[in-house]
Scaffold this motif. Structure first.
Motif, PDB file in Angstrom:
ATOM      1  N   SER A  85     -20.649 -17.859 -14.247  1.00 32.46           N
ATOM      2  CA  SER A  85     -20.703 -19.007 -15.149  1.00 32.46           C
ATOM      3  C   SER A  85     -19.558 -19.958 -14.828  1.00 32.46           C
ATOM      4  CB  SER A  85     -20.600 -18.553 -16.609  1.00 32.46           C
ATOM      5  OG  SER A  85     -19.301 -18.033 -16.856  1.00 32.46           O
ATOM      6  N   ARG A  86     -19.466 -21.030 -15.596  1.00 28.85           N
ATOM      7  CA  ARG A  86     -18.411 -22.020 -15.389  1.00 28.85           C
ATOM      8  C   ARG A  86     -17.022 -21.464 -15.665  1.00 28.85           C
ATOM      9  NH1 ARG A  86     -18.999 -25.865 -20.713  1.00 28.85           N
ATOM     10  NH2 ARG A  86     -19.852 -24.224 -22.023  1.00 28.85           N
ATOM     11  N   VAL A  87     -16.928 -20.350 -16.383  1.00 25.06           N
ATOM     12  CA  VAL A  87     -15.631 -19.724 -16.636  1.00 25.06           C
ATOM     13  C   VAL A  87     -14.944 -19.380 -15.308  1.00 25.06           C
ATOM     14  CG1 VAL A  87     -14.487 -17.717 -17.668  1.00 25.06           C
ATOM     15  CG2 VAL A  87     -16.342 -18.846 -18.893  1.00 25.06           C
ATOM     16  N   GLU A  88     -15.741 -19.053 -14.315  1.00 26.98           N
ATOM     17  CA  GLU A  88     -15.220 -18.699 -12.994  1.00 26.98           C
ATOM     18  C   GLU A  88     -14.391 -19.839 -12.389  1.00 26.98           C
ATOM     19  OE1 GLU A  88     -17.701 -18.300  -9.052  1.00 26.98           O
ATOM     20  OE2 GLU A  88     -18.009 -16.505 -10.267  1.00 26.98           O
ATOM     21  N   ALA A  89     -14.669 -21.067 -12.782  1.00 28.51           N
ATOM     22  CA  ALA A  89     -13.998 -22.242 -12.200  1.00 28.51           C
ATOM     23  C   ALA A  89     -12.555 -22.402 -12.657  1.00 28.51           C
ATOM     24  CB  ALA A  89     -14.782 -23.502 -12.547  1.00 28.51           C
ATOM     25  N   CYS A 105     -17.296 -28.344 -13.803  1.00 27.58           N
ATOM     26  CA  CYS A 105     -18.015 -27.094 -13.594  1.00 27.58           C
ATOM     27  C   CYS A 105     -19.176 -27.025 -14.579  1.00 27.58           C
ATOM     28  CB  CYS A 105     -17.089 -25.898 -13.752  1.00 27.58           C
ATOM     29  SG  CYS A 105     -16.164 -25.865 -15.298  1.00 27.58           S
ATOM     30  N   PHE A 106     -20.147 -26.203 -14.269  1.00 26.91           N
ATOM     31  CA  PHE A 106     -21.323 -26.102 -15.122  1.00 26.91           C
ATOM     32  C   PHE A 106     -21.947 -24.727 -14.966  1.00 26.91           C
ATOM     33  CE2 PHE A 106     -22.568 -27.819 -11.055  1.00 26.91           C
ATOM     34  CZ  PHE A 106     -23.679 -27.057 -10.706  1.00 26.91           C
ATOM     35  N   ASP A 107     -22.737 -24.363 -15.965  1.00 25.46           N
ATOM     36  CA  ASP A 107     -23.567 -23.161 -15.877  1.00 25.46           C
ATOM     37  C   ASP A 107     -24.898 -23.609 -15.298  1.00 25.46           C
ATOM     38  OD1 ASP A 107     -21.606 -21.618 -17.080  1.00 25.46           O
ATOM     39  OD2 ASP A 107     -22.479 -21.754 -19.077  1.00 25.46           O
TER      40      ASP A 107
END
Length: 128
Positions: A85-89, A105-107
């Protein structure tokens, strides 16, 4: 006949695990506060949504510095992995901040908090 059924079942499991991996479940708080300091610079996170041509909503975040004067900055766009998910960014803030870049960033559709049953890894962006 049972060998062929086993082979078919294995094949079905394989392709389904690719287009429908487990969703990365997270809380919006996992993205951090909407306003924050990072490397002695004030930043804010703007969350927004985009609809694709099929009507699925994709959730996005833009991290940008708070600027005294409006200026155009380069933007780093982060594309996450298959079951992420965008959390990875968030780890990319270490790259974006010292280089005076925005981070977007985006999902992708079918991942994280975005709509969609199947993962297309950004393919739907072509038709936004």
């Amino acid at each position: 006949m049972s060998f062929l059924n086993s082979l078919k079942d294995g094949y079905d499991s394989l392709w389904k695990s690719y287009i429908r991996p487990p969703r990365d479940e997270y809380k919006i708080e996992d993205l951090g506060p909407p306003k924050f300091y990072y490397q002695n610079r004030r930043y804010f996170r703007k969350d927004f949504t985009v609809k694709n041509s099929k009507g699925h909503t994709m959730v996005c975040s833009l991290f940008r510095p708070v600027l005294q004067v409006r200026e155009t900055l380069p933007c780093l766009i982060y594309l996450h992995g298959n079951s992420s998910s965008r959390v990875e960014a968030l780890s990319c803030l270490d790259v974006a901040v010292p280089n005076n870049c925005l981070l977007c960033c985006f999902d992708a559709i079918g991942t994280g908090k975005s709509e969609g049953e199947y993962v297309n890894l950004g393919l739907s962006l072509i038709h936004i």
